[in-house]
Structures are given as structure tokens and as C-alpha cells.
Design a protein around this motif. Structure first.
Motif, mmCIF file in Angstrom:
data_model
loop_
_atom_site.group_PDB
_atom_site.id
_atom_site.type_symbol
_atom_site.label_atom_id
_atom_site.label_comp_id
_atom_site.label_asym_id
_atom_site.label_seq_id
_atom_site.Cartn_x
_atom_site.Cartn_y
_atom_site.Cartn_z
ATOM 1 N N GLU A 134 0.843 -1.193 0.000
ATOM 2 C CA GLU A 134 0.000 0.000 0.000
ATOM 3 C C GLU A 134 0.879 1.244 0.000
ATOM 4 O OE1 GLU A 134 -2.286 -0.992 3.573
ATOM 5 O OE2 GLU A 134 -0.843 0.129 4.793
ATOM 6 N N SER A 138 -0.221 3.064 -3.838
ATOM 7 C CA SER A 138 -1.621 2.680 -3.974
ATOM 8 C C SER A 138 -2.135 3.062 -5.355
ATOM 9 C CB SER A 138 -2.477 3.367 -2.905
ATOM 10 O OG SER A 138 -2.798 4.692 -3.292
ATOM 11 N N ASN A 155 -3.090 9.322 -4.182
ATOM 12 C CA ASN A 155 -3.305 9.190 -2.745
ATOM 13 C C ASN A 155 -2.427 8.097 -2.152
ATOM 14 O OD1 ASN A 155 -5.301 11.173 -2.654
ATOM 15 N ND2 ASN A 155 -6.923 9.733 -3.154
ATOM 16 N N VAL A 157 -1.997 5.517 0.727
ATOM 17 C CA VAL A 157 -2.936 4.837 1.620
ATOM 18 C C VAL A 157 -2.163 4.015 2.651
ATOM 19 C CG1 VAL A 157 -4.799 3.153 1.771
ATOM 20 C CG2 VAL A 157 -4.706 4.736 -0.176
ATOM 21 N N SER A 193 -0.035 10.923 6.883
ATOM 22 C CA SER A 193 0.401 9.527 6.859
ATOM 23 C C SER A 193 1.626 9.259 7.730
ATOM 24 C CB SER A 193 0.682 9.079 5.416
ATOM 25 O OG SER A 193 1.715 9.850 4.823
#
Length: 356
Positions: A134, A138, A155, A157, A193
Motif C-alpha cells: 500500500e 496505492s 493518494n 494509503v 500519513s
């Protein structure tokens, strides 16, 4: 007799040269061990296959591969005929995602017989545990509008399950090594993140009181790989950060051509896949000078995965001795061919076992 069924995908370029000689090394290991056997099934999936069939692998390719104990991959890609994103997502990443190969591990060490570009390599020996499913890689995002108003959104993830899984693997690995885990982060610049990554790391380390830890922002960590790599043991990193760090790891060893990798399935439902870090090197394909060490070291990692760590260690010791004695391909300062290097490794393996 332990028997392992291995799916072999030589792929593109020098993969078609280094894979066959590496299988010969594996067969030598099996022969001198006596209680080990490898059954190989080769698949021609590659950029050439794409040119003929319009896809990197057949529709039932994943189902076919699921029946094997392991996948031994050479190299994928030929940008002259197929765009990189097509070749990678059509085969390599497709296998990783379909088989839940959520961990990618790549070692780097001071390698006997190889001149590191570092003035003082200080016998560094590290391994990067890269989250492999991931993160920044992603598929979430897209492109809208055209012309000067075009927008691309990608994005990253991060799930707690995926992040924690990688970190636990790193801590368990550290318990088998020198007992230290370093986290690669960038929480001072990436707002959501990376603070999440830090939180999960801090939670995970509480469960491993016997393991020391440190955390560095990725820019500083990349610099430390060059200035003091000997301080590192196990590094856990996101998909993108791990990818970049391991190329630096290959560089400080003296050649990315010797760097191996393993894509690990943790739940036992599917096979794991083993591949060298280097690419297909179409510029030297067919000359017989490709460096086989990356692929052979990859075979060592496959032996480790099959719980044959003692065999794997002996193999890598022999590879280092061969390199140290000057049996090297031109890319690392030698004059030997791909086949000559592999044959010398096989010969020394036989001698080593006959004396043990």
C-alpha cells in the motif's frame, strides 16, 4: 526428501542470462545436500510475451502460479518496446498484490571482494523491511481535465493493519540479528500519513522491550546510509521510502547488480517471490557479461524462506569468497563471464561440502 516446486520467470533482458546459471547453483546445493530437490517450471511471461499477446501474462497466470512453493523472477522491463508502468503493473506488481506479498526485504552489506564507493564502509550489514502492499504505491487517485488545467492526484494509503504488519516483521527479524530497528519517517513534512506511521511504530515497539529503536526522517536517513551505514541493523520503511533506501543500499555495496530482494507472503496462502533488485539491462543483454550475484543472492534468500538458512549462509559465504578471489564480471571490475562466475561458485560449493 524435501521437494520444492518453483515457478521460474526469467523475464526480460539479462534475466534470461542470470536465471539459468542461478538455477544451476541451486541444483548444486540440492545435489550436495542430498535431501533437497527443486522442480522448476518455466514461464515465458515478459515484454516479448506482451508484444505477441497484448498482455504480460495470461488471464489464468495468477491461478497457475498459486500452485507453486515459490516464484523465482529474473527481471522485468524493456522500455524500448513496452512502457514501464505496463510491464510492472501487468506482471511484477500484479503478482505481489494478488499473492498478498505484503513484505519486501532487501539486505545490504559490505561485500568481500567488492570495492564500496564509501571511504570507510566499516563492515556495514543492514536489511530494509519495506511495506509492500500500500502506502505511496496505492492505485487510489486519478487525472482530470486537459491542457494547462490538467490535475493528477495520487493518494498514499496507510492502514494500521498493513503498517503494523511490516513493523512487527522488522522487530521479529531484529531479534534474530543485532536487536535494533530504525523507522524511516517524514512526519515533519507529510501531514497525515507519517505521523500515523510514527504512532504505529511507537505502539509496536512497546511490545518488544528487548529491541532498541531509533527514528529518522527519510532525508537524514538517506544521508546516513552514505555517511555511517554501520549504525543500522533493521530498517522498516514505507513502500516508497523502502524502495529508494534499498537502491542506496545497492550503491554503497558497490553495485546494484548484486542486490537481492524477497517479496514475502506472511499468511501461507500463496507463494512468495524472489527477485534481484537490478533491472533487465537491455544494453548488455546477449553479451554474456551480466552479473549473476544479485540473482544468486536472491536464491539464498529463497533458501532462507524455506527454512534452509544454514545452506543459504554457506552459499553467500562461497559467493563472497569467489568475488574476493577476483572471479567477477566487468561491471564490478572483473573480466569473467556470467557463466564463468556461476561455474566457479558451483565448483567451490562442491569442494566446501566435500571437506565439511
Amino acid at each position: 526428501m524435501k521437494t520444492y516446486d518453483i515457478a521460474v520467470i526469467p523475464g526480460d533482458g539479462i534475466g534470461k542470462e542470470v536465471v539459468p546459471v542461478s538455477l544451476k547453483v541451486l541444483d548444486t546445493i540440492a545435489e550436495i545436500h542430498g535431501g533437497l530437490k527443486f522442480n522448476y517450471t518455466e514461464f515465458p511471461w515478459s515484454c516479448d510475451y506482451y508484444l505477441e499477446h497484448g498482455k504480460m501474462m495470461p488471464e489464468d497466470g495468477i491461478q497457475t502460479l498459486s500452485n507453486f512453493n515459490g516464484i523465482f523472477l529474473g527481471a522485468i522491463g524493456n522500455p524500448n518496446v513496452v512502457a514501464d508502468h505496463i510491464s510492472l503493473w501487468g506482471l511484477l506488481i500484479k503478482i505481489r498484490r494478488s499473492f498478498e506479498q505484503s513484505i519486501n526485504i532487501r539486505p545490504a552489506k559490505y561485500f568481500k571482494g567488492l570495492r564500496s564507493p564509501l571511504v570507510n564502509p566499516n563492515d556495514f550489514d543492514l536489511i530494509v523491511v519495506r511495506e509492500n502492499s500500500e502506502g505511496e504505491y496505492s492505485e487510489v487517485g486519478g487525472r482530470i481535465h486537459k491542457g494547462e488545467d490538467e490535475i493528477a492526484i495520487q493518494n498514499a494509503v496507510f492502514t494500521k493493519k498493513g503498517t503494523e504488519r511490516a513493523m512487527k516483521y522488522a522487530f521479529e527479524l531484529a531479534l534474530q540479528r543485532r536487536g535494533h530497528v530504525t523507522s524511516a519517517t517524514k512526519s515533519n513534512g507529510i501531514f497525515h500519513s507519517m505521523p500515523f506511521w510514527d504512532d504505529v511504530f511507537n505502539e509496536t515497539k512497546q511490545k518488544y522491550s528487548d529491541v532498541q529503536t531509533s527514528s529518522y526522517h527519510i532525508d537524514a536517513l538517506a544521508a546516513f546510509f552514505v555517511t555511517r551505514p554501520e549504525i543500522f541493523d533493521v530498517i522498516v520503511a514505507s513502500n516508497l521510502f523502502g524502495d529508494i533506501l534499498t537502491d542506496i543500499g545497492g550503491a554503497i555495496m558497490g553495485s546494484i547488480g548484486i542486490a537481492p530482494a524477497a517479496n514475502i507472503n506472511l499468511n501461507g496462502k500463496y507463494p512468495s517471490m524472489f527477485e534481484p533488485v537490478h533491472g533487465s539491462a537491455p544494453d548488455i543483454y546477449g553479451q554474456g557479461i551480466a552479473n549473476p550475484i544479485g540473482q544468486i543472492w536472491t536464491a539464498k534468500m529463497m533458501l532462507d524462506h524455506f527454512r534452509e538458512a544454514e545452506l543459504g549462509k554457506k552459499l553467500l559465504d562461497v559467493v563472497e569468497d569467489v568475488t574476493n578471489d577476483g572471479f567477477k564480471t566487468p561491471d564490478i571490475g572483473g573480466k569473467m563471464s556470467t557463466i564463468e562466475v556461476a561455474d566457479e561458485i558451483c565448483s567451490r560449493l562442491q569442494k566446501t561440502y566435500s571437506l565439511s
